[in-house]
Structure formats: structure tokens, C-alpha cells
Motif scaffolding. Sequence first.
Motif, PDB file in Angstrom:
ATOM      1  N   PRO A   1       0.843  -1.198   0.000  1.00  0.00           N
ATOM      2  CA  PRO A   1       0.000   0.000   0.000  1.00  0.00           C
ATOM      3  C   PRO A   1       0.877   1.247   0.000  1.00  0.00           C
ATOM      4  O   PRO A   1       1.998   1.233   0.511  1.00  0.00           O
ATOM      5  CB  PRO A   1      -0.804  -0.130   1.292  1.00  0.00           C
TER       6      PRO A   1
ATOM      7  N   GLU B   1      -2.552  11.204  -3.483  1.00  0.00           N
ATOM      8  CA  GLU B   1      -2.791   9.925  -4.167  1.00  0.00           C
ATOM      9  C   GLU B   1      -2.646   8.781  -3.174  1.00  0.00           C
ATOM     10  O   GLU B   1      -1.971   8.899  -2.148  1.00  0.00           O
ATOM     11  CB  GLU B   1      -1.806   9.732  -5.326  1.00  0.00           C
ATOM     12  N   TYR B   2      -3.270   7.666  -3.516  1.00  0.00           N
ATOM     13  CA  TYR B   2      -3.140   6.466  -2.694  1.00  0.00           C
ATOM     14  C   TYR B   2      -3.445   5.253  -3.554  1.00  0.00           C
ATOM     15  O   TYR B   2      -4.116   5.353  -4.598  1.00  0.00           O
ATOM     16  CB  TYR B   2      -4.087   6.515  -1.487  1.00  0.00           C
ATOM     17  N   GLY B   3      -2.928   4.109  -3.150  1.00  0.00           N
ATOM     18  CA  GLY B   3      -3.182   2.896  -3.920  1.00  0.00           C
ATOM     19  C   GLY B   3      -2.472   1.706  -3.315  1.00  0.00           C
ATOM     20  O   GLY B   3      -2.055   1.717  -2.152  1.00  0.00           O
TER      21      GLY B   3
ATOM     22  N   TYR C   1       1.042  -1.637  -9.826  1.00  0.00           N
ATOM     23  CA  TYR C   1       0.344  -0.789  -8.851  1.00  0.00           C
ATOM     24  C   TYR C   1      -0.945  -0.235  -9.444  1.00  0.00           C
ATOM     25  O   TYR C   1      -1.071  -0.038 -10.654  1.00  0.00           O
ATOM     26  CB  TYR C   1       1.252   0.343  -8.360  1.00  0.00           C
ATOM     27  N   TRP C   2      -1.883   0.010  -8.549  1.00  0.00           N
ATOM     28  CA  TRP C   2      -3.154   0.624  -8.894  1.00  0.00           C
ATOM     29  C   TRP C   2      -3.319   1.896  -8.078  1.00  0.00           C
ATOM     30  O   TRP C   2      -3.268   1.859  -6.847  1.00  0.00           O
ATOM     31  CB  TRP C   2      -4.323  -0.301  -8.563  1.00  0.00           C
ATOM     32  N   ASN C   3      -3.508   3.036  -8.732  1.00  0.00           N
ATOM     33  CA  ASN C   3      -3.930   4.254  -8.039  1.00  0.00           C
ATOM     34  C   ASN C   3      -5.436   4.142  -7.822  1.00  0.00           C
ATOM     35  O   ASN C   3      -6.205   4.032  -8.789  1.00  0.00           O
ATOM     36  CB  ASN C   3      -3.611   5.500  -8.849  1.00  0.00           C
ATOM     37  N   LEU C   4      -5.878   4.168  -6.583  1.00  0.00           N
ATOM     38  CA  LEU C   4      -7.287   3.972  -6.278  1.00  0.00           C
ATOM     39  C   LEU C   4      -8.084   5.266  -6.346  1.00  0.00           C
ATOM     40  O   LEU C   4      -9.317   5.238  -6.363  1.00  0.00           O
ATOM     41  CB  LEU C   4      -7.428   3.323  -4.897  1.00  0.00           C
TER      42      LEU C   4
ATOM     43  N   LYS D   1      -7.374   7.632 -13.855  1.00  0.00           N
ATOM     44  CA  LYS D   1      -6.583   6.864 -12.903  1.00  0.00           C
ATOM     45  C   LYS D   1      -5.247   6.529 -13.535  1.00  0.00           C
ATOM     46  O   LYS D   1      -5.144   6.396 -14.742  1.00  0.00           O
ATOM     47  CB  LYS D   1      -7.322   5.603 -12.489  1.00  0.00           C
TER      48      LYS D   1
ATOM     49  N   ASN E   1      -2.279   3.842 -13.463  1.00  0.00           N
ATOM     50  CA  ASN E   1      -1.786   2.540 -13.030  1.00  0.00           C
ATOM     51  C   ASN E   1      -0.550   2.162 -13.834  1.00  0.00           C
ATOM     52  O   ASN E   1      -0.325   2.698 -14.915  1.00  0.00           O
ATOM     53  CB  ASN E   1      -2.865   1.472 -13.216  1.00  0.00           C
TER      54      ASN E   1
END
Length: 199
Positions: A117, A144-146, A166-169, A187, A189
Motif C-alpha cells: 500500500p 494519491e493512494y493505492g 500498482y493501482w492508483n485507487l 486513474k 496505473n
Amino acid sequence: MKKLIVAAAALLISVSSFAQFGIIAGLTTSATSLKDAQVEWNAKSIAQYHVGLTYKMALGNVIAIQPSLIYNVKGAKMAEFDTKSLDFKTGYLELPVQVQAGIGLGSLARIYAVAEPFIGYAISNKVEGTNLKEQWENVSSKFEYGIGLGAGAELFSHLQVSVRYYWNLGNVYDFSWSAVTNAPKGKCNGITASVAYIF
């Protein structure tokens, strides 16, 4: 109560004895989704970089927790926009926390799976190819977070090589310009490949 304090102190000393600082760097590729836009944009991945410091805390030979503080550049490339390329490159001060679970292969190597995370805050943004948007106007949110998932290997207890998807949520870019209707927020990614040296 005293026994609890003694046990906590013993655990802290045990973990700190297996803690190591290090440096980390590598490549970051990212692409922005624009599937619902009414205009024909060709969103391509763009290769950038990340660099920073890392801190590994080993919990035995199987589990390790490894937070890092890195400067990570992400972005997108629109190959055909008003006959020009349109590049967004946003630099984040990012805090990823790797949770590594693996197996040791003697004293030479360790292989592990990674769950990572992360949170970050945009501290730079560069737009090339057009004057439609300046500096921060295309950034939906500086925060940002993911999460990232991947695998890695550690050689001789010092050299780490890892790859994560990685995925930016959250939404990173806002393409809802006055000249373009129904363009979604984007988004970001992609893939990160890192090399770390643990002292």
C-alpha cells in the motif's frame, strides 16, 4: 504490566537488531485510462523513474516490513492531440510500505511476494506539448493512494530486485476541459521495477 513492558521492549530490540537502512531506485511506467472520452485520444504508457530511501525490518526469515520514502514520477502520453504529443509528468513524494512474505534459499538468496500500500503527495507537475493547461490545472488531486502487488529477490542479504504492478485507487488527472465534454477523471496505473541496496 511490567511483564508486558519487558516483552514489548524485548520485541523492539529483537526487531531493531534485524533492521537495515538502504537506498532504492528504479523505473516507473504508468498509463492513464480515458475510455469514456468523446474525443479520440491515444493514451500510451510513459516511462519515468523513482528514487529514495528504504528501511527493512525483518521478522524472522519469512516476513519483512519495508517502508520507503521516494520521489516517484508518473504520467501519461497522448500521442495524437491537435497533431501534437501531450505529456503529463507528475512527481510525488510517496510513502510505500512493503509487506514481504518469502522463503530463504540458504545464505545466498531470499525470494518473496510483495503487497505494498502507498500514499503520496504531488510536489511537481510538468505539461508538454500544449498550452491548454498550465502546471497544476490538470491534476485532479495532489493527494494519491493505492496498492501494489508483485515479487522480488534478495541476494546476500543486501541487494534487492523487485517488480510490482500498482493501482492508483483515486483519480489522478482531470481532463474535463471546457473544449472537451464527457472526458473522465483519469486513474494512473502501471509497473514499477526497483533495485535496492540494504546496508
